[in-house]
Design an enzyme around this catalytic site. Structure first.
Site, mmCIF file in Angstrom:
data_model
loop_
_atom_site.group_PDB
_atom_site.id
_atom_site.type_symbol
_atom_site.label_atom_id
_atom_site.label_comp_id
_atom_site.label_asym_id
_atom_site.label_seq_id
_atom_site.Cartn_x
_atom_site.Cartn_y
_atom_site.Cartn_z
ATOM 1 N N ARG A 111 1.089 -1.262 -0.175
ATOM 2 C CA ARG A 111 0.491 0.208 0.646
ATOM 3 C C ARG A 111 1.056 1.064 0.146
ATOM 4 O O ARG A 111 1.496 0.985 1.107
ATOM 5 C CB ARG A 111 -0.689 -0.273 1.099
ATOM 6 C CG ARG A 111 -1.976 1.052 1.126
ATOM 7 C CD ARG A 111 -2.517 1.094 2.871
ATOM 8 N NE ARG A 111 -3.426 2.780 2.597
ATOM 9 C CZ ARG A 111 -3.016 3.001 3.541
ATOM 10 N NH1 ARG A 111 -3.121 3.658 4.995
ATOM 11 N NH2 ARG A 111 -3.999 4.434 3.106
ATOM 12 N N HIS B 225 -3.115 10.705 0.498
ATOM 13 C CA HIS B 225 -2.563 10.740 2.806
ATOM 14 C C HIS B 225 -2.249 12.672 2.459
ATOM 15 O O HIS B 225 -0.696 12.231 2.936
ATOM 16 C CB HIS B 225 -1.075 9.792 2.112
ATOM 17 C CG HIS B 225 -1.277 8.800 3.702
ATOM 18 N ND1 HIS B 225 -1.536 7.529 3.975
ATOM 19 C CD2 HIS B 225 -0.935 9.660 4.785
ATOM 20 C CE1 HIS B 225 -0.422 7.878 5.196
ATOM 21 N NE2 HIS B 225 -0.693 8.543 5.560
ATOM 22 N N GLU C 293 -7.661 8.251 6.286
ATOM 23 C CA GLU C 293 -7.506 9.043 7.641
ATOM 24 C C GLU C 293 -8.346 10.666 7.742
ATOM 25 O O GLU C 293 -8.201 11.604 7.782
ATOM 26 C CB GLU C 293 -6.540 8.627 8.741
ATOM 27 C CG GLU C 293 -6.034 7.338 9.165
ATOM 28 C CD GLU C 293 -4.955 7.560 9.974
ATOM 29 O OE1 GLU C 293 -4.418 8.523 10.315
ATOM 30 O OE2 GLU C 293 -4.302 6.545 10.121
ATOM 31 N N ASN D 181 -6.910 1.868 9.909
ATOM 32 C CA ASN D 181 -5.944 1.449 10.120
ATOM 33 C C ASN D 181 -6.377 1.549 11.799
ATOM 34 O O ASN D 181 -7.320 2.255 12.751
ATOM 35 C CB ASN D 181 -5.289 3.530 10.365
ATOM 36 C CG ASN D 181 -5.039 3.420 8.339
ATOM 37 O OD1 ASN D 181 -5.304 2.503 7.683
ATOM 38 N ND2 ASN D 181 -4.967 4.204 8.013
ATOM 39 N N TYR E 46 -4.171 1.878 16.434
ATOM 40 C CA TYR E 46 -3.263 2.286 16.878
ATOM 41 C C TYR E 46 -3.551 1.032 18.340
ATOM 42 O O TYR E 46 -3.068 1.228 18.760
ATOM 43 C CB TYR E 46 -2.648 3.247 16.891
ATOM 44 C CG TYR E 46 -2.285 3.190 15.269
ATOM 45 C CD1 TYR E 46 -0.706 2.852 14.958
ATOM 46 C CD2 TYR E 46 -2.816 3.980 13.744
ATOM 47 C CE1 TYR E 46 -0.265 2.749 13.664
ATOM 48 C CE2 TYR E 46 -1.985 3.816 12.269
ATOM 49 C CZ TYR E 46 -1.235 3.048 12.295
ATOM 50 O OH TYR E 46 -0.177 3.258 11.817
ATOM 51 N N GLU F 279 -3.944 -0.226 7.331
ATOM 52 C CA GLU F 279 -1.575 0.000 8.870
ATOM 53 C C GLU F 279 -2.420 0.073 9.903
ATOM 54 O O GLU F 279 -3.762 -0.331 10.810
ATOM 55 C CB GLU F 279 -1.900 1.362 9.177
ATOM 56 C CG GLU F 279 -1.501 2.492 7.644
ATOM 57 C CD GLU F 279 -1.567 3.962 7.989
ATOM 58 O OE1 GLU F 279 -1.412 4.329 9.317
ATOM 59 O OE2 GLU F 279 -1.821 4.255 6.775
HETATM 60 C C1 GBH Z 1 -1.470 6.940 11.267
HETATM 61 O O1 GBH Z 1 -2.327 7.984 11.453
HETATM 62 C C2 GBH Z 1 -1.520 7.502 9.570
HETATM 63 O O2 GBH Z 1 -1.727 7.230 8.303
HETATM 64 C C3 GBH Z 1 0.334 7.909 8.993
HETATM 65 O O3 GBH Z 1 0.745 8.254 7.969
HETATM 66 C C4 GBH Z 1 1.510 7.494 10.233
HETATM 67 O O4 GBH Z 1 2.843 7.457 10.167
HETATM 68 C C5 GBH Z 1 0.914 6.467 11.144
HETATM 69 O O5 GBH Z 1 -0.405 6.728 11.294
HETATM 70 C C6 GBH Z 1 2.000 6.385 12.440
HETATM 71 O O6 GBH Z 1 1.518 7.562 13.222
HETATM 72 O O7 GBH Z 1 -2.237 9.680 22.365
HETATM 73 O O8 GBH Z 1 -2.511 7.119 22.863
HETATM 74 O O9 GBH Z 1 -4.043 8.379 22.235
HETATM 75 C C7 GBH Z 1 -2.001 7.914 12.627
HETATM 76 C C8 GBH Z 1 -3.479 8.513 13.649
HETATM 77 C C9 GBH Z 1 -3.166 9.094 15.575
HETATM 78 C C10 GBH Z 1 -2.926 6.965 15.973
HETATM 79 C C11 GBH Z 1 -2.506 9.473 16.944
HETATM 80 C C12 GBH Z 1 -2.695 7.131 17.872
HETATM 81 C C13 GBH Z 1 -3.457 8.322 19.584
HETATM 82 C C14 GBH Z 1 -2.973 7.961 20.675
HETATM 83 N N1 GBH Z 1 -2.615 8.655 15.102
HETATM 84 N N2 GBH Z 1 -3.575 7.567 17.808
HETATM 85 S S1 GBH Z 1 -3.137 7.863 21.488
#
Ligand code: GBH
Length: 441
Positions: free
Chosen positions: A69, A113, A158, A281, A283, A342
């Site tokens: 991707r 993006h 996103e 995505n 996290y 992601e």
């Molecule tokens: C993605 O965004 C992007 O698509 C990518 O470009 C980027 O490099 C990658 O992730 C890594 O950052 O403060 O503990 O609640 C991710 C968006 C926003 C996900 C902030 C996690 C906060 C975590 N992120 N979010 S917390």
């Protein structure tokens, strides 16, 4: 075929910002303004992927992934965001696409993006409805050239993060601080998505998706005020973007003092056009409490009691299972197949003996999250792909090069690539396949 991939984004890896007629994007502008990015880092060179892409494809081939991707930089294709198409910019993605296919790696291209042409930002960016039509034009130009060879398309990456960090809080380009007045940036991105779907389909694109970043929302307690706050946050972060594309309607925004009077008749029909998949995505989960002050109807209470990544984000693999199963529960038959576009973590830079990088934390992270995908599938969620963010250590937006997400270590600024322990581990994990599917590829 389950898609195992790695993910990247144009501005974060390409560099070569002045080559072959590329125009200026909002990230070029933003990174060159003092104080915006940690240590004054920019994407001027980044991973120099624009020149080193054959080496990067070889790395993916060695990893054993069957998909990649990447994102296409709008200012390479249309330097001013409108008008003449720069074929030299498209040539780059054309070469990349053919080389991937030669290695049996399915190209999955994201159209946007976050690197909006600066000229469009000068006219209001995503706050201006005209940008929507410019995006459709750009999508058509890309599809004209590549839809015959790229089977998987992602319109936007996103839109929530782009709206919040770019337009509400100003920590990302274009650096605006409009708070809740940023909402038109959500609607216009979503409408751009809808129009792009139409352009892609008209040119024979096989599969079209959008990628939303989603988070399970945990109320800080069972107190009704915390429950209401958690619901309000879920509306803003998840449902504002998933509901219109999957159900053709916005969620009830009455918890917020906002208006969506930029919505016109017919917009939601376009936004709600059927998709072949939903990209998500993931996290981490988010813990939300009732607000203690004025302003927003929620407060981030922080997830505690879990290990954290170098970024400080909590590591909660089961949150991915919870998210996927929750999507199925909420949307039912309206949920198309899901692709995890992601998932990954940043780790400190830990070069070991003999030039090795032994990132055991990333191995544990990926192992747990791939296990969560298996569990979600066992619970009946049709998950069809898993892409690790990221192939390479790269330009991590406001954090510059300080946060490393790669399976492959990059020495900045020389650009030397070194596969980390997680790269070798993932190759083996892919070869074992997912439970319930024949081994891959
Ligand atoms: C993605 O965004 C992007 O698509 C990518 O470009 C980027 O490099 C990658 O992730 C890594 O950052 O403060 O503990 O609640 C991710 C968006 C926003 C996900 C902030 C996690 C906060 C975590 N992120 N979010 S917390």
């Amino acid at each position: 075929m389950f898609l195992w991939g790695t993910a990247t984004a144009s501005y974060q890896i390409e560099g070569a910002v002045a080559e072959d007629g590329r125009g200026t994007s909002i990230w070029d502008t933003f990174t060159h303004e003092p104080g915006r990015v940690r240590d004054g880092d920019t994407g001027d060179v980044a991973c120099d992927h624009y020149h080193r892409w054959p080496e990067d494809i070889a790395l993916m081939s060695g990893l054993g992934v069957n998909s990649y991707r990447f994102s296409i930089a709008w200012p390479r294709v249309q330097p001013d965001g409108k008008g003449a198409i720069n074929q030299a910019g498209l040539d780059f993605y054309d070469r990349l696409t053919d080389a991937l296919r030669e290695k049996d790696i399915v190209p999955a291209a994201t159209l946007f993006h976050w690197d909006l042409p600066q000229t469009l930002e000068d006219e209001g960016g995503w706050l201006n409805r005209d940008t929507v039509y410019r995006f459709a034009e750009y999508a058509a130009a890309v599809a004209d050239r590549l839809a015959d060879r790229i089977p998987l398309w992602i319109t936007l990456n996103e839109p929530f993060i782009h709206m919040v960090f770019g337009y509400a809080l100003g920590t990302h380009a274009p650096g605006r601080t409009l708070v809740l007045d940023s909402l038109p940036a959500a609607h216009h991105q979503l409408l751009g998505h809808g129009l792009a779907v139409r352009e892609l389909r008209a040119r024979g694109a096989e599969k079209v998706l959008i990628t939303n970043n989603c988070t399970p929302v945990w109320p800080a307690s069972s107190d009704p005020a915390d429950l209401a706050a958690a619901d309000a946050y879920d509306v803003l972060h998840n449902r504002l973007f998933n509901d219109p594309v999957l159900l053709g309607a916005y969620p009830d925004l009455s918890a917020y003092e906002v208006s969506l009077d930029c919505v016109r008749d017919g917009d939601l029909e376009l936004i709600g056009a059927p998709l072949d998949g939903l990209g998500i995505n993931y996290y981490n989960p988010t813990r939300i409490a009732a607000p203690t002050g004025e302003g927003l109807p929620f407060e981030d209470a922080g997830v505690t009691g879990y290990p954290t990544t170098a970024f400080g984000w909590p590591v909660v693999p089961d949150g991915l299972r919870e998210l996927l199963s929750g999507l199925k529960a909420r949307y039912g038959d309206a949920l198309p197949p899901v692709y995890v576009t992601e998932n990954g973590c940043s780790q400190p830079d830990e070069p070991g003996p003999g030039g090795t990088v032994d990132d055991q934390g990333r191995i544990a992270f990926l192992d747990g999250h791939i296990g969560a995908v298996e569990k979600a599938r066992a619970e009946g969620v049709d998950v069809r792909g898993y892409y690790v963010w990221s192939l390479l250590d790269n330009f991590e937006w406001a954090e510059g090069f300080s946060q490393r997400f790669g399976l492959v270590h990059v020495d900045f600024p020389t650009g030397t690539r070194t596969p980390k322990s997680s790269y070798h581990w993932l190759r083996d994990r892919i070869s074992r396949g997912l439970t319930g599917t024949p081994s891959q590829p």
